[in-house]
Design a protein around this motif. Structure first.
Motif, mmCIF file in Angstrom:
data_model
loop_
_atom_site.group_PDB
_atom_site.id
_atom_site.type_symbol
_atom_site.label_atom_id
_atom_site.label_comp_id
_atom_site.label_asym_id
_atom_site.label_seq_id
_atom_site.Cartn_x
_atom_site.Cartn_y
_atom_site.Cartn_z
ATOM 1 N N UNK A 107 -52.318 -11.202 -81.989
ATOM 2 C CA UNK A 107 -51.074 -11.749 -81.455
ATOM 3 C C UNK A 107 -50.045 -10.648 -81.232
ATOM 4 N N UNK A 108 -49.893 -9.759 -82.208
ATOM 5 C CA UNK A 108 -48.911 -8.695 -82.044
ATOM 6 C C UNK A 108 -49.282 -7.793 -80.871
ATOM 7 N N UNK A 109 -50.545 -7.454 -80.735
ATOM 8 C CA UNK A 109 -50.932 -6.583 -79.614
ATOM 9 C C UNK A 109 -50.732 -7.298 -78.279
ATOM 10 N N UNK A 110 -51.018 -8.604 -78.245
ATOM 11 C CA UNK A 110 -50.822 -9.389 -77.017
ATOM 12 C C UNK A 110 -49.337 -9.447 -76.658
ATOM 13 N N UNK A 111 -48.490 -9.748 -77.624
ATOM 14 C CA UNK A 111 -47.051 -9.807 -77.369
ATOM 15 C C UNK A 111 -46.509 -8.430 -76.990
ATOM 16 N N UNK A 112 -46.996 -7.389 -77.665
ATOM 17 C CA UNK A 112 -46.545 -6.028 -77.362
ATOM 18 C C UNK A 112 -46.884 -5.658 -75.927
ATOM 19 N N UNK A 113 -48.020 -6.148 -75.428
ATOM 20 C CA UNK A 113 -48.434 -5.806 -74.062
ATOM 21 C C UNK A 113 -47.552 -6.478 -73.010
ATOM 22 N N UNK A 114 -46.745 -7.466 -73.411
ATOM 23 C CA UNK A 114 -45.856 -8.144 -72.468
ATOM 24 C C UNK A 114 -44.479 -7.493 -72.408
ATOM 25 N N UNK A 115 -44.217 -6.530 -73.285
ATOM 26 C CA UNK A 115 -42.906 -5.891 -73.306
ATOM 27 C C UNK A 115 -42.751 -4.956 -72.109
ATOM 28 N N UNK A 116 -41.578 -4.930 -71.526
ATOM 29 C CA UNK A 116 -41.363 -4.002 -70.418
ATOM 30 C C UNK A 116 -41.354 -2.555 -70.910
ATOM 31 N N UNK A 117 -41.674 -1.647 -70.028
ATOM 32 C CA UNK A 117 -41.654 -0.219 -70.381
ATOM 33 C C UNK A 117 -40.274 0.148 -70.901
ATOM 34 N N UNK A 118 -40.247 0.957 -71.947
ATOM 35 C CA UNK A 118 -38.983 1.404 -72.520
ATOM 36 C C UNK A 118 -38.325 0.404 -73.455
ATOM 37 N N UNK A 177 -51.144 -1.677 -79.149
ATOM 38 C CA UNK A 177 -49.957 -1.437 -79.994
ATOM 39 C C UNK A 177 -49.463 -0.014 -79.839
ATOM 40 N N UNK A 178 -50.385 0.942 -79.882
ATOM 41 C CA UNK A 178 -49.995 2.350 -79.774
ATOM 42 C C UNK A 178 -49.407 2.655 -78.393
ATOM 43 N N UNK A 179 -49.938 2.033 -77.369
ATOM 44 C CA UNK A 179 -49.382 2.216 -76.026
ATOM 45 C C UNK A 179 -47.961 1.677 -75.958
ATOM 46 N N UNK A 180 -47.724 0.515 -76.549
ATOM 47 C CA UNK A 180 -46.368 -0.058 -76.560
ATOM 48 C C UNK A 180 -45.406 0.822 -77.376
ATOM 49 N N UNK A 181 -45.916 1.454 -78.434
ATOM 50 C CA UNK A 181 -45.076 2.323 -79.277
ATOM 51 C C UNK A 181 -44.757 3.649 -78.611
ATOM 52 N N UNK A 182 -45.751 4.213 -77.965
ATOM 53 C CA UNK A 182 -45.615 5.579 -77.452
ATOM 54 C C UNK A 182 -45.449 5.657 -75.940
#
Length: 183
Positions: A107-118, A177-182
């Motif tokens: 769920x966290x990785x799925x939600x993180x993938x919906x976040x806009x860049x930055x 997750x790492x892509x959303x973080x970095x």
């Protein structure tokens, strides 16, 4: 200050052990991944098929030992990531006060993938991860219900292709997750 992640599965010898190691490889020292099992097998090493996959990815899991989940571990963790919804329910039954900080990894990785860049900022991975969790939780009402890929099935004592599928799924979740973080 270190940001503690606790990854939870059943025996803590396959999925959560692999996720702990994959997270540790991708995060800086401001984050401390650990793992435990709802039916943890105290002192057991990583299951050999999982250890082999980790080794193929350049990760040595030989020092790892399984441990059972405790309320104290839940209390100390900043974030609890479970491998299935059933693990989330069991963890929260043990320590209900962590409800807002307990999600499935999927769920966290799925939600993180919906976040806009930055959308996530900070000078350390701990700061970025705290921001990511808050941003993801804010989006949760927009994506009600579990995603088809949220639960990672248990490969223990199953055919090798089940281990391969579970490991690939864990790797995808951690990579998102790492892509959303970095970025």
């Amino acid at each position: 200050m270190t940001y503690g992640i606790l990854v939870v599965c059943t025996g803590n010898i396959c999925r959560s052990a692999a996720a702990e190691h994959l997270l540790a490889r991708g995060l800086d020292d401001s984050v401390a991944p650990a793992s435990a099992g709802t039916q943890g097998l105290p002192g057991w090493p990583v299951d050999p098929p999982v250890a082999a996959r980790l080794a193929a990815d350049g990760i040595d899991a030989s020092a790892f030992r399984s441990r059972p989940l405790t309320a104290g571990m839940m209390a100390e963790a900043d974030l609890v990531l479970t491998l299935t919804g059933a693990h989330r329910a069991a963890a929260l039954e043990l320590y209900p006060a962590r409800v807002r900080q307990t999600l499935t990894l999927g769920e966290l990785s799925r939600l993180a993938s919906t976040l806009p860049a930055g959308a996530v900022s900070g000078s350390t991975d701990a700061e970025r991860l705290a921001a990511l969790v808050e941003a993801a939780l804010a989006r949760r009402p927009l994506f009600v219900g579990a995603g088809a890929d949220d639960d990672v099935p248990d490969p223990y004592r199953r055919p090798d292709d089940e281990y391969e599928r579970a490991y690939a799924q864990l790797s995808r979740h951690v990579d998102r997750l790492l892509t959303a973080l970095h970025g």
